[in-house]
Scaffold this active site. Structure first.
Site, PDB file in Angstrom:
ATOM      1  N   HIS A   2     -18.117 -13.784   5.485  1.00 46.03           N
ATOM      2  CA  HIS A   2     -18.359 -12.432   5.012  1.00 46.03           C
ATOM      3  C   HIS A   2     -17.332 -11.862   4.034  1.00 46.03           C
ATOM      4  O   HIS A   2     -17.593 -10.843   3.385  1.00 46.03           O
ATOM      5  CB  HIS A   2     -18.460 -11.485   6.206  1.00 46.03           C
ATOM      6  N   TYR A  58     -22.506   2.898  13.757  1.00 43.33           N
ATOM      7  CA  TYR A  58     -22.272   2.435  12.382  1.00 43.33           C
ATOM      8  C   TYR A  58     -23.562   1.854  11.822  1.00 43.33           C
ATOM      9  O   TYR A  58     -24.197   1.014  12.455  1.00 43.33           O
ATOM     10  CB  TYR A  58     -21.184   1.361  12.423  1.00 43.33           C
TER      11      TYR A  58
END
Length: 667
Positions: free
Chosen positions: A383, A496
């Site tokens: 990532h 989130y």
């Protein structure tokens, strides 16, 4: 941060028909329409765009730093539903003090720094640093997965056939990108005007320094493609304290893993052309039939270790004479993992594609394509280098190419003699390295044994019904998570949802904060006061939640949330060696960044399921998709939470919400 980074982007501003809704985190996605008009008949390229791939990059607008007073206002609004009155007053005082004091000077410095670095965004450097400095294992903590839908023609799901076609299509994508022939990534608000040959023939002559403005004039918004070059020939290299990203475009070989053994062979020839598909098929068949037993000390598991531990062991590997083979691994075009398992259900798929057994993976590659024995396929990606925009584009294009124009068929005869073309890597391991591998495997097994995954489908409604009622599908899904958590645990907690800012040069992500005063009130009414409110009152609450979530989404897509701004100011203060202001040491700041509900949405015709692990030990990792007439969730947890009961509560919440949408009373 959510790992399957969702992208809301400009899709939140207007939603034209005919676009696929998909929002990457950590899996940013947006609505895209990849025209087939310029697809190439050549086996070397996927398409031949008349507009160069990076035509808009130079003129992309810059990510604007929010005003500090707006950030503080948004921060306090997000804190309100999480704190009692006394704690909120304390946090409010600290925030106001930051606004008029230290924050003001940090803001001035950040703005000045941004002006002197107009080639990039204010968040890009700090965000790379955050990822690369993290010392936790990339497995579960960062790498997400996205799985392909099966090939509609069942005979093409054979492991060898599918692997061969995916490798060929991947090379075609790579060559198309590097030749500048891949269609630029553009969000079209009026495709009848902008997604046409006439417009493309015109815009290609506009200088790249002005091209974005030309697209803007016809309501088209080019997206940042600066991360795309890291897709191929790239790896994350472990270093003590902070890792590095490595890319070597000269690599012509593929890394293949099977049973923990590692093989390489060329998939691009000396002239830069795709190797004959039947040769690729032959090489993969050779690997699949290789009787070499699984290694006692599988090297790949080291990439699942703590980054400092792995960095130290990598140094020892190099000292033991393995530098050249490690370089071969790092420079491979990508990693193909051939698993000797068949996957029985979505939960089994998720576990295998998210982490597997640790031995048949090289988690540091920019991405790995995993293909099970039954042909089920997924991408697991590292990532730090990007937020998933490039990965989703790649996945969509590969799925389309392999299903519509496969180069290898069930009856294709593999070329002969692969023994001389395929090389199995043999690493020199001393007792210290063997011990390190055993410890890494034990740590890996311990970590993944704690992870539970479950999936749910709500089939009584979806996007179409919600839109008819003028409700945001994403807002309703997020409300169901708030309602479900309240039903299960009696709390409203930090939540989130990631939103891409790829509409800006070197944009990364911003956070949508779905837990609001509106969702808290609405959830309480549905869970605890169902008989006290009329249907009209409950519908009004749903409408309020939808509108407010839409506002948050638009702000985040424009880079006007509060999370990245406060992060950048904190990063700046720390880089200056300044003590952190009390706003950052306030327990409420730690709590809102302890994201118990980490969520990300993904809907694509190429993707069957996606997922990631929770970002905190007492959290949920919620991957979800709102489809035309159903809603799906793929959720993970550790022992501190009960994922099965959570999904039951989310399902009950969706049933209640849709009942109210349909005008039915809950009493």
């Amino acid at each position: 941060m959510a790992k399957l980074l969702s992208m809301q982007s400009l899709a939140s501003l207007r939603k034209p028909a005919g676009f696929v809704h998909s929002r990457v985190t950590s899996l940013g996605f947006t609505k895209r329409n990849y025209s087939s008009k310029n697809e190439s008949s050549s086996s070397e390229y996927l398409q031949k765009s008349i507009v160069p791939s990076m035509h808009y990059q130079k003129s992309l607008p810059r990510l604007r730093i929010p005003k500090l007073e707006d950030t503080i206002r948004r921060y306090l609004a997000a804190q309100k539903p999480l704190l009692d009155d006394d704690h909120f007053q304390t946090t409010e005082k600290l925030a106001q003090d930051f606004l008029t004091g230290e924050g003001k000077s940090l803001q001035e410095d950040l703005v000045a720094q941004d002006k002197s670095n107009n080639h990039t965004s204010y968040i890009s450097g700090p965000w790379f640093d955050m990822y690369l400095s993290a010392r936790e294992s990339v497995v579960l903590n960062f790498n997400p997965f996205m799985s392909f839908n099966p090939d509609p023609k069942s005979e093409y799901n054979n492991q060898l056939v599918r692997a061969s076609n995916i490798v060929c299509s991947a090379v075609r994508f790579m060559k198309t990108l590097r030749a500048g022939l891949l269609e630029p990534e553009v969000f079209h608000l009026n495709p009848a005007k902008s997604d046409t040959d006439a417009f493309k023939k015109l815009i290609r002559w506009v200088p790249s320094s002005l091209s974005w403005y030309g697209a803007f004039m016809v309501n088209a918004y080019p997206l940042d493609m600066s991360q795309y070059f890291r897709l191929f020939n790239s790896s994350r290299i472990p270093k003590r304290g902070r890792d590095e990203l490595f890319t070597d475009n000269k690599g012509r070989h593929l890394l293949v893993m099977r049973k923990g053994n590692m093989y390489v062979f060329d998939i691009v020839d000396h002239d830069g052309n795709l190797v004959a598909p039947t040769e690729i098929q032959s090489h993969l068949k050779y690997i699949l039939s290789d009787t070499t037993p699984a290694p006692a000390f599988p090297l790949g598991v080291l990439t699942s270790e703590n980054r400092d531990v792995w960095a130290s062991l990598r140094d020892k590997l190099i000292a033991a004479g393995n530098a050249e083979d490690l370089r071969t691994v790092d420079s491979a075009i990508f990693c193909l993992c051939l698993d000797d398992v068949s996957l029985s259900d979505p939960v089994h798929v998720s576990h295998n594609m998210l982490h597997g057994d640790g031995c048949n993976r090289w988690y540091d590659k920019s991405f790995s394509i995993i293909i099970a024995q039954d042909g089920q396929t997924a991408i697991n990606f590292e990532h730090s280098w990007g937020d998933g925009v490039a990965v989703l584009r790649f996945l969509n294009e590969i799925f389309k190419d392999t299903t519509k124009k496969p180069l290898v068929h069930p009856g294709s005869a593999p070329a002969a003699d692969s023994a001389s073309a395929v090389r199995r890597l043999n690493f020199k391991l001393d007792s210290e390295l063997k011990d390190g591998i055993q410890k890494a495997k034990a740590n890996f097994d311990s970590a993944v044994s704690k992870l539970t995954i479950d999936a749910m489908q709500f089939k009584s409604g979806g996007k179409e019904q919600l839109k008819k009622s003028k409700l945001s599908p994403d807002a309703i899904a997020q409300l169901a998570f708030q309602m479900g958590f309240l039903r299960q645990y009696g709390q409203t907690v930090a939540t989130y949802e990631s939103c891409s800012t790829a509409a800006f040069k070197h944009g990364r992500t911003e956070t949508i904060r779905p837990a609001s005063a509106f969702t808290k009130r609405c959830s309480h009414a549905f869970v605890h006061e169902a008989g006290k409110h009329s249907v009209a009152e409950m519908q009004a609450m749903l409408d309020q939640c939808s509108k407010y979530h839409g506002q948050l989404t638009k702000e985040a897509a424009m880079g006007q949330g509060f999370d990245r701004h406060l992060f950048a100011l904190r990063y700046l203060a720390m880089s200056k060696g300044q003590p952190l202001h009390s706003l950052y040491t306030d327990p409420a700041y730690a709590a809102i960044n302890h994201n118990i509900l980490s969520t990300s949405t993904l809907t694509s015709p190429a993707v069957s399921i996606g997922g990631f692990a929770p970002v905190v030990p007492d959290g949920f990792g919620v991957g979800y998709g709102v489809h035309d007439d159903w809603i799906g969730c793929n959720v993970s947890s550790y022992p501190a939470r009960d994922v099965h009961h959570f999904l039951e509560c989310v399902l009950k919440s969706l049933e209640d919400i849709f009942s109210v949408v349909e005008g039915k009373s809950l009493s």
